[in-house]
Write a protein that holds these residues in place. Structure first.
Motif, short mmCIF file in Angstrom:
data_model
loop_
_atom_site.label_atom_id
_atom_site.label_comp_id
_atom_site.label_asym_id
_atom_site.label_seq_id
_atom_site.Cartn_x
_atom_site.Cartn_y
_atom_site.Cartn_z
N LEU A 42 -74.97 4.34 -15.08
CA LEU A 42 -74.77 3.51 -13.90
C LEU A 42 -73.28 3.27 -13.62
O LEU A 42 -72.84 3.33 -12.48
CB LEU A 42 -75.49 2.17 -14.09
N VAL A 43 -72.54 2.99 -14.69
CA VAL A 43 -71.10 2.75 -14.53
C VAL A 43 -70.40 3.99 -13.99
O VAL A 43 -69.61 3.92 -13.04
CB VAL A 43 -70.48 2.32 -15.88
N MET A 44 -70.67 5.14 -14.58
CA MET A 44 -70.04 6.37 -14.13
C MET A 44 -70.44 6.71 -12.70
O MET A 44 -69.61 7.18 -11.90
CB MET A 44 -70.42 7.53 -15.06
N ALA A 45 -71.69 6.44 -12.33
CA ALA A 45 -72.15 6.73 -10.97
C ALA A 45 -71.43 5.86 -9.94
O ALA A 45 -71.03 6.35 -8.87
CB ALA A 45 -73.66 6.51 -10.88
N VAL A 46 -71.23 4.58 -10.25
CA VAL A 46 -70.54 3.69 -9.33
C VAL A 46 -69.08 4.10 -9.17
O VAL A 46 -68.55 4.15 -8.05
CB VAL A 46 -70.64 2.22 -9.81
N ILE A 47 -68.42 4.41 -10.29
CA ILE A 47 -67.03 4.85 -10.23
C ILE A 47 -66.91 6.12 -9.39
O ILE A 47 -65.99 6.27 -8.58
CB ILE A 47 -66.48 5.08 -11.64
N THR A 48 -67.85 7.03 -9.57
CA THR A 48 -67.84 8.29 -8.82
C THR A 48 -68.00 8.03 -7.33
O THR A 48 -67.29 8.63 -6.50
CB THR A 48 -68.95 9.21 -9.32
N ALA A 49 -68.91 7.14 -6.97
CA ALA A 49 -69.15 6.84 -5.55
C ALA A 49 -67.93 6.20 -4.90
O ALA A 49 -67.51 6.60 -3.80
CB ALA A 49 -70.37 5.94 -5.41
N VAL A 50 -67.34 5.21 -5.56
CA VAL A 50 -66.19 4.50 -4.99
C VAL A 50 -64.99 5.42 -4.85
O VAL A 50 -64.33 5.47 -3.80
CB VAL A 50 -65.82 3.27 -5.84
N THR A 51 -64.70 6.18 -5.90
CA THR A 51 -63.53 7.06 -5.85
C THR A 51 -63.77 8.26 -4.93
O THR A 51 -62.81 8.84 -4.42
CB THR A 51 -63.15 7.55 -7.25
N GLY A 52 -65.03 8.62 -4.74
CA GLY A 52 -65.34 9.68 -3.80
C GLY A 52 -64.93 9.30 -2.38
O GLY A 52 -64.40 10.11 -1.62
N VAL A 53 -65.18 8.04 -2.02
CA VAL A 53 -64.75 7.54 -0.71
C VAL A 53 -63.23 7.53 -0.62
O VAL A 53 -62.64 7.95 0.38
CB VAL A 53 -65.32 6.13 -0.46
N CYS A 54 -62.57 7.07 -1.69
CA CYS A 54 -61.10 7.03 -1.70
C CYS A 54 -60.52 8.44 -1.60
O CYS A 54 -59.44 8.64 -1.02
CB CYS A 54 -60.60 6.35 -2.97
N ALA A 55 -61.21 9.42 -2.18
CA ALA A 55 -60.71 10.79 -2.18
C ALA A 55 -60.70 11.42 -0.79
O ALA A 55 -60.04 12.45 -0.58
CB ALA A 55 -61.55 11.66 -3.12
N LEU A 56 -61.41 10.81 0.16
CA LEU A 56 -61.37 11.33 1.53
C LEU A 56 -59.97 11.21 2.12
O LEU A 56 -59.59 11.98 2.99
CB LEU A 56 -62.38 10.56 2.40
N TRP A 57 -59.21 10.22 1.64
CA TRP A 57 -57.83 10.02 2.12
C TRP A 57 -56.79 10.43 1.07
O TRP A 57 -55.73 10.92 1.42
CB TRP A 57 -57.62 8.55 2.49
#
Length: 305
Positions: A42-57
């Motif tokens: 769960l922790v890794m999934a949340v980190i992946t989702a949040v940083t995935g959005v940040c990676a768009l910029w």
């Protein structure tokens, strides 16, 4: 003046946030206990989702070479085991877990001559010996005593997570030029999340308490995703040695919270032993930072950094 202080504040806040991981895991278990592998997933999934959005910029232009992609994939594997072992350690003790995890710079120093072709100095060798002596002193009072199995198991799990995190620190040097911070955190999570999920017992998915899962997911956004991004933002704007020293707020906060809220204190030998571990870590971190002005920051986002 304010602009110069902001990076230091960002790193300090990130380190303090990482120090709350022990309480986050313990409180999650009080809401609804779940296997460590499921918590880690769960922790890794949340980190992946949040940083995935940040990676768009936050992106590095161009296509990364296959070698760099392979290293990022390995980061996903090593960070998965780092999280898995560290969370398992936190379930047993807090102080011993976080102090043994701070063997990370010691393991980096041991591997650097072979992997990074960095020369081992007498100062570094002395720091390594000091940290291991501190670990032995911290564990000595628990031999044959009450709770000795939990203390030793926690220390071994914490040290094991430090080995994998040391791998992250080293490997991150090989990908920093090809992936931004957000991209590295996102893509390593794409690999690490399903790997952790493979360790979850099938029955655990249906038995999970939605309240516990929701609390852990929400808590992860702070010390997991945003703390990691804040750390690297600050690190890129200040000397690495200063940032490394500020990260010592993590074990301080973790130990103080564990003692104040959970009644988990260290005895006199534990305090001295833990101090020796951290002293050795400081010497190694400052020595390596001084030896190269181009050193890459360690991979953020893990529940340690």
């Amino acid at each position: 003046m304010r602009s110069k202080a902001l990076p230091y504040a960002a790193v300090a806040l990130a380190a303090c946030a990482w120090g709350t991981w022990g309480l986050v895991i313990r409180h999650t278990d009080t809401i609804g206990a779940m296997p460590t592998a499921l918590e880690s997933t769960l922790v890794m999934a949340v980190i992946t989702a949040v940083t995935g959005v940040c990676a768009l910029w936050d992106r590095v232009p161009g296509r990364a070479p296959w070698k760099a992609r392979a290293w990022v994939a390995w980061l996903g594997v090593s960070d998965a085991f780092n999280i898995l072992l560290f969370f398992a350690a936190y379930k047993l003790t807090i102080a011993v877990s976080v102090l043994s995890h701070y063997l990370t710079p010691i393991f980096v120093a041991l591997a650097a001559p072979l992997v990074l072709r960095e020369r081992m100095t007498a100062r570094t060798a002395g720091a390594i010996a000091t940290s291991f002596a501190g670990l032995a002193l911290m564990l000595a009072p628990s031999v044959g005593g009450a709770g000795s199995a939990a203390v030793w198991t926690s220390a071994m799990l914490g040290a094991g997570s430090a080995v994998f995190y040391a791998s992250n620190v080293i490997v991150n040097k090989f990908v920093a030029a090809d992936f931004s911070t957000s991209e590295t955190m996102f893509w390593h999570g794409v690999v690490g999340t399903p790997l952790l999920a493979a360790f979850v017992p099938p029955s655990a998915w249906s038995a999970v308490d939605p309240r516990a899962a929701g609390f852990l997911a929400l808590a992860t956004v702070g010390p997991g995703a945003f703390a990691g991004l804040a750390f690297v933002w600050g690190l890129r704007r200040m000397p690495a040695a200063h940032a490394s020293t500020l990260t010592l707020l993590e074990p301080l906060v973790s130990i103080l919270l564990g003692a104040a809220l959970l009644g988990e204190g260290l005895g006199a030998a534990g305090v001295v032993g833990g101090g020796l571990i951290l002293a050795g870590a400081v010497v190694v971190m400052t020595a390596r930072a001084a030896s190269t002005s181009a050193s890459s920051p360690p991979l953020p986002g893990s529940p340690r950094r």
